[in-house]
Design an enzyme around this catalytic site. Structure first.
Site, short mmCIF file in Angstrom:
data_model
loop_
_atom_site.label_atom_id
_atom_site.label_comp_id
_atom_site.label_asym_id
_atom_site.label_seq_id
_atom_site.Cartn_x
_atom_site.Cartn_y
_atom_site.Cartn_z
N ASP A 46 28.13 1.38 -35.04
CA ASP A 46 26.75 0.92 -34.88
C ASP A 46 25.85 1.79 -35.75
OD1 ASP A 46 27.54 -0.99 -33.14
OD2 ASP A 46 26.78 0.00 -31.33
N ASP A 56 29.58 -14.01 -29.49
CA ASP A 56 29.59 -13.31 -28.20
C ASP A 56 29.67 -14.39 -27.12
OD1 ASP A 56 29.10 -10.93 -29.57
OD2 ASP A 56 26.92 -11.10 -29.37
#
Lengths: 193, 251
Positions: free
Chosen positions: B11, B130
């Protein structure tokens, strides 16, 4: 040594330039006929669709230049495929340096063939000091068939040409610039030819 | 033989890796390039960078980071997070990214995937999905998995393949962060639904989970973050373990 990466608008050539930079060579991007003719080594890259890439080559008049080059030429991925006789992708006539056909994998396997695969039956100075069954990184939906000019093979659905050679012309289906140490060795070998 | 891939995910915020990375041998664990290098040396097959910042200023920092990674790393990498336009994709690819991940923007405007694959080739377009299982049905979620949509995971995956996705990155919201294994049932169904490679994400806690995601989940690649960042699983050890279980990997 003057290394030219042919820049005809196809694909991620930045990575190839960076790979040579890691070997201490500042490769130059160019689509100029004169500049390409003045090079010691020529890289012919390509990512994308075959017929569109061939159109772009024609626009820069590189389609007639490339097969006449006397320097060592390395086609990478689509660049290698465009050096073949013909590609099923967009029914594209190739430059005819490698006497093989380019065909599509069937849906018996996942397409594109993506990831690290082994190369076998290595037989060229381009591949010295690279062990049999080394892993190279590939991304492609079309493959060059096996032929007399095959200098390395790989297997996915069937056996296909991982690398080809005809005199001063070399081609690799995989991406040496993204294939870690063995890929770097291949690029160094190409410089050493 | 084609190897199964192990993919650490980093990230990124303002060009730096986000907290929680605990690498023993790194002077600066916030430097994405140093971290990427270490992962590449330890046997990672690919890397994914997820840009979790949204502002325009931070985008330019991300572009600089992509360039430095491409300069120094000799394995492929994907950049995702906030990618919503053809121009945005082009600049990432030109900076040296091999693939670009698209998520919410594809849900808002599915034709974007047609445009991107036509312009850049499907090999560099990774569609990230997702999804969360709600009452037995897998529903696609938006905005990092926070907003449910009406889309069925399998129908959506098929549509994305048809529109030109070259690969799918499927994150199970039920499994993410729980460390109890990947969503293998949904993954193997996904592999029967589409004919493009699938990266499994969400749920990695032990080495056995990776064995299962390749054997039972039929995944082509497995992505994880914290187990790698915290050194709970070393990629070298993981690969030895996978090989001992007859899973083809690159050693």
């Amino acid at each position: 040594m003057k290394v030219i990466i042919i820049d005809y608008g196809a694909g991620n050539i930045q990575s190839i330039q960076f790979a040579f930079q890691r070997l201490g060579i500042q490769a130059v991007l160019s689509n100029s006929v004169d500049e390409i003719l003045s090079a010691d080594k020529v890289i012919f890259p390509g990512v994308g669709e075959a017929s569109q890439a061939m159109e772009m080559l024609k626009k820069s008049k590189l389609d007639s230049l490339i097969p006449t080059l006397k320097q060592d030429v390395l086609g990478i991925c689509l660049g290698m495929q465009l050096l073949c006789n013909h590609s099923e992708e967009g029914d594209t006539k190739g430059l005819g340096v490698f006497d093989v056909e380019v065909k599509r994998f069937t849906n018996a396997v996942k397409v594109p063939h993506m990831g690290w695969n082994t190369i076998q039956n290595l037989q060229s100075d381009l591949l010295i000091e690279i062990p049999e069954n080394s892993y190279m990184y590939s991304v492609h939906s079309y493959y060059a068939a096996i032929g007399a000019q095959t200098i390395a093979s790989s297997r996915y659905e069937l056996e296909f040409s991982a690398a080809l050679q005809s005199n001063n012309f070399y081609g690799v289906q995989f991406h040496p610039e993204k294939s870690s140490k063995d890929g770097a060795q291949l690029l160094q070998n190409f410089l050493n030819l | 033989m084609l190897a199964k891939r192990i993919i650490p995910c980093l990230d990124i915020k303002n060009g730096r890796t986000v907290k929680g990375v605990n690498f023993l041998n790194l002077r600066d664990a916030g430097d994405p390039v140093a971290l990427a290098k270490q992962y590449a040396e330890n046997g990672a097959d690919e890397l994914v960078f997820l840009d979790i910042t949204a502002t325009l200023e931070s985008r330019s920092t991300t572009i600089e980071m992509v360039r430095s990674v491409a300069e120094q790393i000799d394995i492929p990498f994907t950049v995702g997070g906030g990618v919503s336009t053809k121009e945005g994709v082009e600049i990432l690819l030109k900076s040296g990214a091999d693939k670009v991940g698209v998520n919410s923007a594809a849900i808002k405007r599915p034709a974007l995937i047609n445009e991107l694959s036509k312009a850049f080739g499907n090999q560099c377009i990774v569609v990230a999905i997702d999804a969360k299982q709600v009452d037995g049905k897998w529903l696609v979620h938006l905005a990092g998995g926070t907003i449910p949509t009406e889309l069925d995971l399998f129908e959506w995956a098929k549509e994305m393949e048809t529109r030109g996705a070259g690969e799918l990155l499927f994150t199970s919201m039920n499994n993410d962060g729980v460390k109890t294994g990947f969503a293998n049932e949904a993954l193997s169904q996904l592999s029967k639904t589409v004919n493009i490679p699938i990266i499994a994400s969400g749920g990695a806690g032990t080495m056995a989970h990776f064995v299962d995601v390749f054997k039972d989940g039929k995944a082509d690649a497995a992505l994880a973050a914290s187990v790698f960042h915290f050194g709970e699983i070393e990629i070298k050890d993981l690969k030895q373990e996978l090989q001992s279980k007859q899973i083809n990997i690159r050693l």
